[in-house]
Design an enzyme around this catalytic site. Structure first.
Site, PDB file in Angstrom:
ATOM      1  N   CYS A  18      -4.253  -1.538  -1.890  1.00 47.40           N
ATOM      2  CA  CYS A  18      -4.461  -0.098  -2.048  1.00 47.40           C
ATOM      3  C   CYS A  18      -5.428   0.080  -3.212  1.00 47.40           C
ATOM      4  O   CYS A  18      -5.200  -0.473  -4.303  1.00 47.40           O
ATOM      5  CB  CYS A  18      -3.131   0.582  -2.367  1.00 47.40           C
ATOM      6  SG  CYS A  18      -3.297   2.319  -2.821  1.00 47.40           S
ATOM      7  N   ASP A  41       0.865  -1.185   0.000  1.00 48.65           N
ATOM      8  CA  ASP A  41       0.000   0.000   0.000  1.00 48.65           C
ATOM      9  C   ASP A  41       0.897   1.230   0.000  1.00 48.65           C
ATOM     10  O   ASP A  41       2.117   1.131   0.189  1.00 48.65           O
ATOM     11  CB  ASP A  41      -0.891  -0.010   1.259  1.00 48.65           C
ATOM     12  CG  ASP A  41      -1.771   1.229   1.330  1.00 48.65           C
ATOM     13  OD1 ASP A  41      -2.384   1.585   0.310  1.00 48.65           O
ATOM     14  OD2 ASP A  41      -1.826   1.873   2.403  1.00 48.65           O
ATOM     15  N   SER A  42       0.263   2.386  -0.159  1.00 49.31           N
ATOM     16  CA  SER A  42       1.011   3.640  -0.124  1.00 49.31           C
ATOM     17  C   SER A  42       1.560   3.932   1.266  1.00 49.31           C
ATOM     18  O   SER A  42       2.404   4.804   1.422  1.00 49.31           O
ATOM     19  CB  SER A  42       0.082   4.776  -0.525  1.00 49.31           C
ATOM     20  OG  SER A  42      -1.052   4.776   0.330  1.00 49.31           O
ATOM     21  N   CYS A  85     -11.448   2.969  -0.120  1.00 50.15           N
ATOM     22  CA  CYS A  85     -10.136   3.507   0.215  1.00 50.15           C
ATOM     23  C   CYS A  85      -9.717   2.866   1.532  1.00 50.15           C
ATOM     24  O   CYS A  85     -10.546   2.711   2.443  1.00 50.15           O
ATOM     25  CB  CYS A  85     -10.223   5.024   0.356  1.00 50.15           C
ATOM     26  SG  CYS A  85      -8.716   5.763   1.015  1.00 50.15           S
ATOM     27  N   GLU A 128      -4.392   9.406   8.284  1.00 51.12           N
ATOM     28  CA  GLU A 128      -2.982   8.970   8.319  1.00 51.12           C
ATOM     29  C   GLU A 128      -2.256   9.650   9.490  1.00 51.12           C
ATOM     30  O   GLU A 128      -1.380   9.068  10.108  1.00 51.12           O
ATOM     31  CB  GLU A 128      -2.307   9.319   6.987  1.00 51.12           C
ATOM     32  CG  GLU A 128      -0.877   8.868   6.840  1.00 51.12           C
ATOM     33  CD  GLU A 128      -0.698   7.420   6.382  1.00 51.12           C
ATOM     34  OE1 GLU A 128      -1.692   6.750   6.063  1.00 51.12           O
ATOM     35  OE2 GLU A 128       0.458   6.968   6.362  1.00 51.12           O
ATOM     36  N   HIS A 148      -8.247   3.835   4.114  1.00 54.42           N
ATOM     37  CA  HIS A 148      -8.338   4.569   5.370  1.00 54.42           C
ATOM     38  C   HIS A 148      -9.773   4.708   5.910  1.00 54.42           C
ATOM     39  O   HIS A 148      -9.957   4.971   7.087  1.00 54.42           O
ATOM     40  CB  HIS A 148      -7.755   5.977   5.210  1.00 54.42           C
ATOM     41  CG  HIS A 148      -6.269   5.994   5.043  1.00 54.42           C
ATOM     42  ND1 HIS A 148      -5.625   5.290   4.048  1.00 54.42           N
ATOM     43  CD2 HIS A 148      -5.296   6.622   5.756  1.00 54.42           C
ATOM     44  CE1 HIS A 148      -4.326   5.494   4.150  1.00 54.42           C
ATOM     45  NE2 HIS A 148      -4.100   6.296   5.174  1.00 54.42           N
TER      46      HIS A 148
HETATM   47  N1  DGL Z   1      -4.161   3.602   0.026  1.00 53.35           N
HETATM   48  C1  DGL Z   1      -4.892   4.624  -0.696  1.00 53.35           C
HETATM   49  C2  DGL Z   1      -6.146   4.015  -1.316  1.00 53.35           C
HETATM   50  O1  DGL Z   1      -6.646   3.033  -0.856  1.00 53.35           O
HETATM   51  C3  DGL Z   1      -5.287   5.759   0.209  1.00 53.35           C
HETATM   52  C4  DGL Z   1      -4.138   6.575   0.719  1.00 53.35           C
HETATM   53  C5  DGL Z   1      -3.382   7.290  -0.393  1.00 53.35           C
HETATM   54  O2  DGL Z   1      -3.935   8.173  -1.070  1.00 53.35           O
HETATM   55  O3  DGL Z   1      -2.240   6.907  -0.584  1.00 53.35           O
HETATM   56  O4  DGL Z   1      -6.633   4.532  -2.284  1.00 53.35           O
END
Ligand code: DGL
Length: 285
Positions: A84, A21-22, A195, A163, A197
């Site tokens: 992600c 993930d990011s 998403c 975050e 989060h």
């Molecule tokens: N992990 C990203 C998503 O699920 C959300 C956080 C980001 O923008 O990096 O889209």
């Protein structure tokens, strides 16, 4: 002595499941997998130094996803989960074509759950700008029900609060209200938290959307999909002992360890640095 195909399968089954993930968000997906697949090992990459992915271009997301998949394949891993939504939306088909390791994404499981749950076939999607712009959710939903109405709402900036550990401030609530009001006005009966989060602010989203809306957290569906894939391929880790999990971050190791525990709701002990230069050596722009 030469190894038989059965020996190879056993060796493969003992490998970890890779996930990326990011940053921290994918830990909500990992959490669900740890609950549903307690016997598996996991190796998780959080690309925290390039967070957020939700504001990146399709080309950037494809490059980052290819780099991290190449790293996870080198670990090696028996399966890779793109944990992600933005990366899945931009890069999943490209990854599946390029890599030998099986790769699954997070969009289709939630789309399927939404179609199965919606009574009035009016499905809302809350997601990042990148996910909304990709059209991945309307495509996935319409592949299952071409007559369903899909109402997408991008929520720029929302992940930054979460975050940073803010899941309850007035400022966050005002932002959530601003994103949910236009969605609610179009009267979806099901809304996907598209998403990583958003499940962390599930109760707040539910309050603003109203009790008649069913909120979908795709994480449980994703874990079921991972399990089904392992069963299909005969890759479940044998034995009864509990699996382990370890982490790599492109950002600060200590911060990942402390903030990550909140997302995972479990302690994070084994966290290692993964420098961007190493990823750059694996796949160049
Ligand atoms: N992990 C990203 C998503 O699920 C959300 C956080 C980001 O923008 O990096 O889209």
């Amino acid at each position: 002595m030469a190894t038989s195909p059965a020996d190879n399968l056993l060796e493969l089954a003992a490998l970890p499941i890779g996930m990326f993930d990011s940053g921290m968000g994918g830990l909500t997906v990992l959490h669900e997998c740890l609950v549903q697949l307690p016997g598996e090992h996991f190796a998780y990459v959080g690309d925290t130094s390039r967070f957020p992915y939700g504001e990146k271009s399709r080309e950037e997301l494809q490059l980052y996803s290819r780099q991290i998949s190449a790293f996870l394949e080198s670990v090696p891993c028996k399966l890779i989960v793109v944990a992600c939504y933005s990366a899945t939306s931009a890069a999943l088909p490209v990854l599946q074509e390029e890599f030998e390791t099986p790769i699954i994404g997070v969009v289709i499981p939630g789309a399927r759950a939404a179609v199965e749950t919606s009574r009035y076939r009016r499905i809302g999607v809350l997601a990042t700008e990148a996910t909304v712009a990709s059209g991945a959710y309307p495509r996935a939903i319409h592949a299952l029900d071409s007559g369903a109405e899909v109402i997408q709402q991008a929520c720029p900036g929302l992940v930054d609060y979460i975050e940073a550990g803010d899941v309850a401030s007035q400022e966050l609530a005002d932002a959530v209200r601003g994103f949910t009001e236009p969605l609610k006005a179009r009267r979806p009966d099901v809304v996907i938290m598209g998403c990583t989060h958003y499940p962390l602010i599930g109760p707040m989203l539910q309050r603003f959307l109203g009790r008649d809306v069913t909120l979908i957290n795709p994480a449980a569906e994703i874990a079921r999909e991972v399990e089904a894939m392992l069963t299909r391929q005969g890759l479940e880790r044998p034995g009864e002992d509990v699996g382990s999990y370890r982490f790599y971050t492109t950002g600060d190791v200590d911060r990942f360890r402390s903030t990550g525990a909140r997302f995972l709701q479990m302690p994070l002990t084994r966290v290692r640095a993964l420098p961007l230069e190493r990823l750059g050596d694996l796949v160049r722009p």
